[in-house]
Design a protein around this motif. Structure first.
Motif, mmCIF file in Angstrom:
data_model
loop_
_atom_site.group_PDB
_atom_site.id
_atom_site.type_symbol
_atom_site.label_atom_id
_atom_site.label_comp_id
_atom_site.label_asym_id
_atom_site.label_seq_id
_atom_site.Cartn_x
_atom_site.Cartn_y
_atom_site.Cartn_z
ATOM 1 N N GLY A 166 0.784 -1.234 0.000
ATOM 2 C CA GLY A 166 0.000 0.000 0.000
ATOM 3 C C GLY A 166 0.812 1.278 0.000
ATOM 4 O O GLY A 166 2.023 1.278 0.241
ATOM 5 N N TYR A 201 -2.385 -3.065 -6.331
ATOM 6 C CA TYR A 201 -2.238 -2.361 -5.060
ATOM 7 C C TYR A 201 -2.921 -0.999 -5.043
ATOM 8 O O TYR A 201 -3.393 -0.547 -3.987
ATOM 9 N N LYS A 257 -7.179 -1.881 -5.514
ATOM 10 C CA LYS A 257 -7.901 -2.740 -4.582
ATOM 11 C C LYS A 257 -7.252 -2.678 -3.205
ATOM 12 O O LYS A 257 -6.090 -2.324 -3.070
ATOM 13 N N ASN A 258 -8.040 -3.061 -2.195
ATOM 14 C CA ASN A 258 -7.532 -3.035 -0.830
ATOM 15 C C ASN A 258 -6.715 -4.302 -0.556
ATOM 16 O O ASN A 258 -6.412 -5.061 -1.471
ATOM 17 N N ASN A 259 -6.400 -4.547 0.735
ATOM 18 C CA ASN A 259 -5.428 -5.602 1.029
ATOM 19 C C ASN A 259 -5.940 -7.018 0.791
ATOM 20 O O ASN A 259 -5.174 -7.971 0.922
ATOM 21 N N ASP A 292 -12.756 -2.623 -2.492
ATOM 22 C CA ASP A 292 -12.430 -1.852 -1.292
ATOM 23 C C ASP A 292 -12.324 -2.710 -0.038
ATOM 24 O O ASP A 292 -12.124 -2.190 1.056
ATOM 25 N N TRP A 293 -12.439 -4.008 -0.177
ATOM 26 C CA TRP A 293 -12.438 -4.890 0.989
ATOM 27 C C TRP A 293 -11.041 -5.083 1.565
ATOM 28 O O TRP A 293 -10.050 -5.203 0.840
ATOM 29 N N TYR A 294 -10.991 -5.119 2.892
ATOM 30 C CA TYR A 294 -9.839 -5.692 3.582
ATOM 31 C C TYR A 294 -10.055 -7.198 3.632
ATOM 32 O O TYR A 294 -11.199 -7.673 3.526
#
Length: 593
Positions: free
Chosen positions: A77, A145, A148-150, A253-255
């Protein structure tokens, strides 16, 4: 075997451990520990030797199922809350007390006997390469990266996680004491107790410390905070679920914790339990922003080592600790900018982007600002370095960008441009689109070539248009050139400002209309309407022809610009395709009778 695993691990790590120490470490009574030891002795998992407890071969064999295979460290990130530091350095490579956070974790893993370490990188990925030589780590690239989120980080590391005993770590965590072990009996998520209201992810758990629910936000609760451990049986079940979620629409956008939360809420009985691993105060740190890092490590109060913060401190004659409210702005295509506050007033600091030193003459930009200063149509400049391009300007609270789809707003923007052009302001430098196309072409060739298959054919067409414009030359004046709708800001009191004059120079006024049209992705009909709005009359055939010619040439110019930026490592998605399309389509329009 599992109920003995923690006991065996503690004895493995320190054979001199006392029963009282074991009771504290295992959160058991002395009586329960005594019973557990007796059972382990009877099962030949441990033996007594000179008043010490030692593991037997059977005990080591019992522990082997819980041996940690590896660690995966998430480092892809940007770290937007740490601007401007993270414009230059990935967050995990920032130092705390003189030691880089990711290196501290690697060393702690090594101390626990864990040497198989995978680092998932993305933003400024090249900065992590030295870790391969220094610590023999593996690097895995996450191409998503920035989009999208992690959840994407775990997706790209799936082969190192699925079916493995593995730590899942964040590169920007800092642990006071080493909390890693060679053996881990259960899956767990590190947690700390937070008093009062919190926006962190709150954990509910049962007497066995199994997490039974996760909610975002709460009060006086244990929250997700720090390292995570996946046991082999957990990762075997969980990772296919995560992979399915990663591929599902709407999960960008999800973790990865969103997936865990959903499975626990849905009471997925096939998923082995995830346990809470409570940590004492002051053990785990997740620095949320530069302010938190400053309060922890005094170095960042006055001597961050960051050029932008040093400039701001000097300009306002304040210590760096007085620079507050740091937050990133949406990254521009040429530069990086961030907001900050000094004495409750907000400002923007611009940091020149990669490769801009060969694209932009900052002295020319400065001259353009000075030439229009008395018109009060630009942002208020507080500081401008003609050599480096660093700029500090006033931030207009409550302002917004003009909407290219709002005809009334764009009409006002055209009025501002027309008033600028009608002043016939003169500067000592030109924006010569023929010269710029030639220059950008050479930059592209020197940095890796031009990837469009039919570029030679399109380039010949651009030369035809330049010849056409040569025969239609009219008077030049100072033009903005970068008249994208985002550079027109509407202030809280409904004034319009035209910001970012780095490409400005002497040119034919109609080029500003053409630039605005292609930046806004306008159709021919929308571009025609924009020109009509600018002129406040029906354009002549010659004026339409000029508009289309400049739209084609400008599209080609910015397509070359993006090719060069791509060649040096910066991508702008489909922008180059759209600009190249303008070059082709509006060549046809310009050459039509």
């Amino acid at each position: 075997m599992e109920k003995y695993a923690y006991l065996l691990r503690e004895i493995f790590e320190c054979s001199a451990v006392t029963q009282r120490e074991l009771a504290k470490k295992l959160s058991l009574s002395l009586g329960s520990v005594n019973t557990l030891i007796k059972e382990a002795l009877s099962l030949d998992y441990i033996a007594r030797s000179e008043n010490k407890l030692i593991l037997t071969a059977s005990g080591l064999d019992c522990l082997s199922a819980f041996k940690v295979d590896r660690a995966v460290i998430m480092a892809a990130g940007f770290g937007s809350r740490f601007v401007p530091l993270t414009f230059e350095t990935p967050k995990g490579l920032l130092e705390v007390f003189g030691e880089r956070m990711i290196e501290r974790q690697i060393k702690q893993l090594h101390e626990a006997g864990i040497y198989d370490i995978v680092i998932v990188v993305g933003y400024l990925k090249e900065h992590f390469d030295y870790l391969i030589d220094k610590y023999n780590v593996k690097l895995v690239y996450n191409p998503d990266y920035s989009a999208k989120n992690n959840i994407s980080t775990l997706h790209y590391a799936a082969e190192y996680i699925t079916g493995s005993n593995v730590y899942i770590l964040s590169s920007d965590n800092w642990m006071r004491t080493n909390m890693y072990h060679r053996y881990e009996p259960y899956s767990w998520y590190s947690s700390v107790y937070m008093e009062g209201d919190t926006n962190e992810w709150v954990l509910k758990f049962n007497k066995r410390h199994e997490i039974t629910d996760i909610t975002v936000g709460g009060r006086d609760a244990y929250v997700m905070y720090g390292p995570v451990y996946f046991s082999k049986d957990f990762s075997h079940v969980f990772m296919p679920i995560l992979e399915k979620a990663f591929a599902a629409p709407g999960s960008d956008d999800w973790y990865w914790e969103n997936v865990l939360m959903n499975e626990i809420k849905n009471k997925n009985m096939a998923l082995p339990a995830m346990h809470i691993n409570p940590q004492p105060p002051g053990q785990v740190y997740e620095f949320e922003n530069l302010e938190e890092l400053r309060s922890f490590d005094d170095k960042y109060k006055e001597n961050s080592g960051n050029v932008a913060l040093e400039i701001i401190a000097k300009v306002f004659d304040i210590p760096q600790s007085h620079i507050r409210g740091l937050r990133t702005l949406k990254a521009g295509m040429t530069n990086k900018s961030f907001l900050f506050e000094v004495n409750d007033q907000s400002y923007i600091c611009r940091i020149p982007g990669k490769g801009t030193d060969v694209l932009i003459d900052r002295k020319h930009e400065y001259d353009s600002y000075m030439a229009v200063k008395e018109l009060h149509i630009t942002e208020k400049i507080i500081y401008f370095d003609k050599e480096s391009g660093y700029k500090i300007s006033k931030f207009y609270e409550g302002s917004r960008n003009a909407d290219p789809k709002n005809t009334k707003e764009m009409s006002r923007c055209m009025e501002l441009l027309k008033s600028l052009h009608d002043k016939h302001i003169q500067v000592g430098h030109n924006f010569d689109i023929a010269e710029r196309i030639k220059y950008y072409t050479e930059l592209c060739k020197e940095s890796g070539g031009i990837s469009f298959e039919d570029v030679d054919f399109v380039q010949k067409n651009m030369k035809i248009l330049l010849d056409v414009l040569d025969k239609m030359k009219s008077q030049t004046c100072l033009c903005h050139i970068d008249s994208v709708a985002d550079n027109f800001i509407i202030t809280a009191d409904n004034r319009i400002k035209l910001i970012d004059w780095e490409y400005a120079g002497m040119a034919e006024p109609i080029i500003d209309i053409a630039m605005c049209a292609i930046y806004s992705y306008y159709t021919k009909e929308e571009a025609d309407a924009l020109l009509e709005s600018y002129l406040k009359r029906q354009p002549t055939a010659c004026e339409y022809k000029k508009l289309y010619a400049y739209m084609a040439l400008s599209g080609y110019l910015w397509a070359l610009w993006t090719v060069y930026k791509s060649n040096i490592g910066e991508e702008f998605g489909e922008y180059s395709l759209k600009m190249y399309r303008y070059a082709k389509d509006f060549f046809v329009e310009a050459m039509s009778d």
